[in-house]
Design a protein around this motif. Structure first.
Motif, PDB file in Angstrom:
ATOM      1  N   GLN A  67      27.137  59.292  78.721  1.00  8.90           N
ATOM      2  CA  GLN A  67      27.743  57.962  78.771  1.00  8.90           C
ATOM      3  C   GLN A  67      29.057  57.957  79.552  1.00  8.90           C
ATOM      4  OE1 GLN A  67      28.165  56.329  74.825  1.00  8.90           O
ATOM      5  NE2 GLN A  67      26.103  56.933  74.221  1.00  8.90           N
ATOM      6  N   ARG A  70      26.042  57.759  86.565  1.00  9.64           N
ATOM      7  CA  ARG A  70      24.992  57.115  87.367  1.00  9.64           C
ATOM      8  C   ARG A  70      25.237  57.249  88.871  1.00  9.64           C
ATOM      9  NH1 ARG A  70      25.273  51.313  84.475  1.00  9.64           N
ATOM     10  NH2 ARG A  70      27.403  51.630  85.221  1.00  9.64           N
ATOM     11  N   GLY A  71      26.303  57.964  89.217  1.00 12.10           N
ATOM     12  CA  GLY A  71      26.586  58.161  90.625  1.00 12.10           C
ATOM     13  C   GLY A  71      27.902  57.524  91.042  1.00 12.10           C
ATOM     14  N   ASP A  99      29.311  53.822  90.220  1.00 15.42           N
ATOM     15  CA  ASP A  99      29.987  53.415  88.989  1.00 15.42           C
ATOM     16  C   ASP A  99      31.410  52.941  89.272  1.00 15.42           C
ATOM     17  OD1 ASP A  99      27.848  53.860  87.387  1.00 15.42           O
ATOM     18  OD2 ASP A  99      28.618  55.664  86.418  1.00 15.42           O
TER      19      ASP A  99
END
Length: 252
Positions: free
Chosen positions: A156, A161-162, A165
């Motif tokens: 989290q 996510r790469g 973000d």
């Protein structure tokens, strides 16, 4: 929480009168604390902060602002500021006329001083007899303090996510909005996080825009490497053929 388009309002134990004995369920909304706001710390790193906009009466001398105790303000302008009105966004709303009247009263009580009002990131002061001007001032800037945040699992974490973000042209990490809290309802505006971070907005937008082309750049780079590899393979095979012919001729 993850960065949002607009920073949320948080309630802390300290603002809720921590230390009171007995049950305490009074619905106190002020002060408005915004969090998490991603700001740059003294170490130059961006972290999670809680933030509040100041609102107070003061005097201005040599660009230095000295707050006036609320009791002294009420003693001079209680009839102006204590009018019963419906609260707006938890504030007892102020008008420009009330500010002018209060500053005038304060000026009458202390003629040698320059009374001012701080709210929403702006400094208000008298101009002429009944005029009012406002402008940004360092003393009107938001106050912030680092947040002691909960630990989240790596799945989290921000960036899992790469790069997108944080690094997009509309990423809340840099371009999220923080409302300028003020009792002057007509003066509400939003300040982007990148401004509070002290980073040039155009530079950061252009830098983040470059991430749009990075996947394409990687594809082009891999294709280029593959093409160079093929060229080297072809010429390597040709060199091998030439060496083989030379060896055959020496044997003959």
């Amino acid at each position: 929480t993850w960065p949002q388009d607009t920073a949320g309002r948080w309630r802390t134990a300290r603002m809720h009168k921590i230390g009171l004995h007995g049950k305490h369920k009074q619905d106190i909304r002020l002060p408005h604390i915004y969090a998490p706001v991603l700001l740059k710390g003294s170490d130059g790193k961006i972290g999670s902060y809680a933030m509040i906009w100041p609102a107070f009466w003061a005097t201005l001398a040599d660009d230095a602002v000295v707050p006036i105790p609320p009791a002294r303000v009420l003693a001079a302008a209680r009839d102006i500021l204590s009018v019963e009105v419906e609260r707006q966004d938890d504030w007892r709303p102020l008008t420009n006329e009330q500010i002018v009247q209060t500053l005038t009263r304060l000026k009458e009580r202390q003629p040698e001083a320059m009374p001012v009002y701080i709210a929403g990131g702006l400094l208000y002061q008298l101009e002429g007899e009944k005029g009012l001007t406002s402008a940004p001032h360092p003393a009107a800037g938001a106050y912030s303090w680092p947040m002691a945040h909960d630990v989240r699992p790596a799945a989290q974490s921000l960036g899992v996510r790469g790069c997108a973000d944080c690094h997009t042209t509309d990423s809340p990490f840099f371009f999220g909005g923080v409302p300028t809290d003020t009792p002057l309802q007509g003066d509400k505006r939003f300040v982007q996080t990148v401004e509070l971070q002290g980073i040039d907005r155009l530079y950061m937008w252009a830098f983040n825009a470059s991430f749009v082309f990075r996947p394409m750049l990687k594809i082009v780079a891999f294709l280029g490497c593959g093409l160079i590899g093929l060229v080297l393979l072809v010429y390597g095979l040709k060199a091998l053929v030439a060496v083989s012919r030379a060896c055959v001729q020496e044997v003959e």
